[in-house]
Design a protein around this motif. Structure first.
Motif, PDB file in Angstrom:
ATOM      1  N   LEU A 319       0.822  -1.213   0.000  1.00  0.00           N
ATOM      2  CA  LEU A 319       0.000   0.000   0.000  1.00  0.00           C
ATOM      3  C   LEU A 319       0.852   1.258   0.000  1.00  0.00           C
ATOM      4  N   SER A 320       2.106   1.119   0.454  1.00  0.00           N
ATOM      5  CA  SER A 320       3.019   2.264   0.495  1.00  0.00           C
ATOM      6  C   SER A 320       3.860   2.389  -0.771  1.00  0.00           C
ATOM      7  N   GLY A 321       3.621   1.520  -1.745  1.00  0.00           N
ATOM      8  CA  GLY A 321       4.286   1.669  -3.032  1.00  0.00           C
ATOM      9  C   GLY A 321       5.442   0.730  -3.300  1.00  0.00           C
ATOM     10  N   PHE A 322       5.735  -0.199  -2.393  1.00  0.00           N
ATOM     11  CA  PHE A 322       6.811  -1.155  -2.623  1.00  0.00           C
ATOM     12  C   PHE A 322       6.330  -2.256  -3.578  1.00  0.00           C
ATOM     13  N   ASP A 323       7.265  -2.813  -4.356  1.00  0.00           N
ATOM     14  CA  ASP A 323       6.896  -3.930  -5.220  1.00  0.00           C
ATOM     15  C   ASP A 323       6.795  -5.211  -4.393  1.00  0.00           C
ATOM     16  N   LEU A 324       6.423  -6.321  -5.048  1.00  0.00           N
ATOM     17  CA  LEU A 324       6.141  -7.561  -4.326  1.00  0.00           C
ATOM     18  C   LEU A 324       7.377  -8.099  -3.610  1.00  0.00           C
ATOM     19  N   LYS A 325       8.533  -8.070  -4.266  1.00  0.00           N
ATOM     20  CA  LYS A 325       9.747  -8.612  -3.642  1.00  0.00           C
ATOM     21  C   LYS A 325      10.169  -7.783  -2.441  1.00  0.00           C
ATOM     22  N   SER A 326      10.124  -6.471  -2.574  1.00  0.00           N
ATOM     23  CA  SER A 326      10.477  -5.609  -1.443  1.00  0.00           C
ATOM     24  C   SER A 326       9.473  -5.769  -0.303  1.00  0.00           C
ATOM     25  N   SER A 327       8.196  -5.905  -0.643  1.00  0.00           N
ATOM     26  CA  SER A 327       7.165  -6.097   0.381  1.00  0.00           C
ATOM     27  C   SER A 327       7.381  -7.408   1.135  1.00  0.00           C
ATOM     28  N   THR A 328       7.836  -8.436   0.411  1.00  0.00           N
ATOM     29  CA  THR A 328       8.113  -9.721   1.053  1.00  0.00           C
ATOM     30  C   THR A 328       9.288  -9.599   2.015  1.00  0.00           C
ATOM     31  N   VAL A 329      10.320  -8.860   1.615  1.00  0.00           N
ATOM     32  CA  VAL A 329      11.463  -8.634   2.514  1.00  0.00           C
ATOM     33  C   VAL A 329      10.997  -7.929   3.776  1.00  0.00           C
ATOM     34  N   ILE A 330      10.199  -6.887   3.622  1.00  0.00           N
ATOM     35  CA  ILE A 330       9.716  -6.134   4.778  1.00  0.00           C
ATOM     36  C   ILE A 330       8.829  -7.011   5.664  1.00  0.00           C
TER      37      ILE A 330
END
Length: 390
Positions: A319-330
């Motif tokens: 929702l904050s604009g990260f892509d799927l891979k970055s969102s998975t890391v977070i």
């Protein structure tokens, strides 16, 4: 003096375990966590979580987070403050709902189920910091978001714990210890963060410059430790994790000309003694009491504990604009549980809300989720192209 033998045993075994873990291609912290389970009450029972081990573990997590602050980029943290708050908020809501509903379905009362949800709403980012450091991902936008979300998560955890204690009191259940009013706690935390700004801007640079002029061996390193320990102590006083204070102390010192020198001096100190004890202490919390009776609940809640943070924080990142891979890391970076979850579970146990078997199960789930977290974070980091901090 018996503790010296225990310390030698911990250091030898964690060094060997970290070596084997690295050779197998998994984070070294996994080997150190497993050593705690093997030599602790869960299996061999050679080492117990006594006051000295706890003290060294507390210093270990403080030094680890101080090193994390040293390697962090304050401008990057500020840039991703809003996403961090979104990530933390969704990462608190999802565990409360998912873990609460699952616990209710498993036969816990609504109040018990809500309490279990609160237990697993808190994140302990210390384990993730170790993995992010190992894979040089602290000074990335994902690392900055994880660290910022951890700070927000800690504040939310304090608020939720205060609300749960008030709710228990309203139900005639007395939690152990007296708790200050929530408004006073929040006021103290606002004052802490205001003071942190002053430390970063003026006090830390002045003290570090002053220490260089002292005719004393390692005066710069000693001063940095004074700043680190005092900020960790103050954070603890206002109800936050001492690790959060140590993290901001690291940021404060990092904005002085002594950053590289301190990293070279403090990291060997932490890794040689205190940080391994912290990782082992996580495993020492684990026991196998009532394992057979609660195996289904333990497995189910462990899976849900990991999924709740992964989905909640991952959704917040998307929702904050990260892509799927970055969102998975977070999302994976927020899975580990720690001191706030353990404290909340203990309060529930002391108040009679969680019986002995249920309390043991909750502790076991916290430890298992903490062990799983570095493994999945490593896989998420491997899947993401290594980019410079933006």
């Amino acid at each position: 003096m018996a503790f010296l033998g225990t310390l030698c045993l911990i250091l030898v075994l964690t060094t060997l375990a970290g070596n084997f873990a690295n050779r197998l291609g998994v984070p070294a912290v996994i080997g150190e966590l497993l050593i705690g389970i093997i030599i602790g009450p869960a299996l061999l029972n050679w080492v117990q979580l006594n006051s000295l081990v706890s003290l060294f573990a507390d210093i270990g997590v403080v030094i680890l987070m101080f090193l994390g602050g040293l390697e962090s980029n304050l401008q990057l943290l500020m840039k991703y403050l809003k996403p961090a708050i979104v990530v933390a908020t969704s990462g608190v809501i999802f565990p409360i709902v998912m873990m609460g509903l699952a616990s209710w379905w498993w036969g816990f009362t609504p109040l018990e189920a809500l309490f279990i949800g609160v237990i697993f709403s808190a994140t302990s980012v210390s384990i993730s910091v170790a993995v992010l450091k190992e894979y040089h991902a602290l000074s990335t936008r994902e690392g900055a978001t994880i660290l910022g979300a951890a700070v927000a998560d800690d504040i939310m955890g304090v608020i939720l714990l205060s609300l749960m204690i008030s709710l228990l009191a309203s139900q005639g259940i007395q939690a152990a210890g007296s708790q200050p009013a929530l408004g006073l706690v929040l006021l103290e935390q606002v004052a802490f963060f205001g003071g942190t700004y002053i430390v970063v801007k003026w006090i830390a640079p002045y003290l570090m410059h002053l220490s260089e002029r002292l005719v004393m061996a390692s005066s710069v390193t000693i001063m940095s430790m004074v700043i680190c320990l005092s900020m960790a102590w103050l954070a603890d006083i206002v109800g936050l994790s001492g690790a959060i204070g140590a993290f901001f102390a690291g940021i404060a010192v990092a904005h002085t000309p002594y950053r590289a020198v301190l990293a070279d001096h403090v990291e060997p100190l932490g890794n040689a003694i205190f940080i391994p004890v912290f990782f082992v202490s996580v495993g020492l919390n684990m026991t196998l009491d009532h394992l057979a009776d609660n195996l289904g609940i333990i497995v189910g809640l462990t899976v849900l504990a990991c999924l709740a943070k992964l989905l909640g924080c991952g959704l917040g990142a998307r929702l904050s604009g990260f892509d799927l891979k970055s969102s998975t890391v977070i999302g994976t970076g927020m899975i580990a549980r720690g001191e706030m979850g353990l404290i909340t579970a203990q309060i529930g146990h002391q108040a009679g809300l969680l019986g002995g078997a249920d309390y043991s199960a909750m502790i076991l789930v916290i430890v298992l989720a903490t062990i799983i977290a570095p493994l999945v974070l490593k896989q998420a980091l491997k899947a993401m192209p290594q980019t410079a901090a933006e």
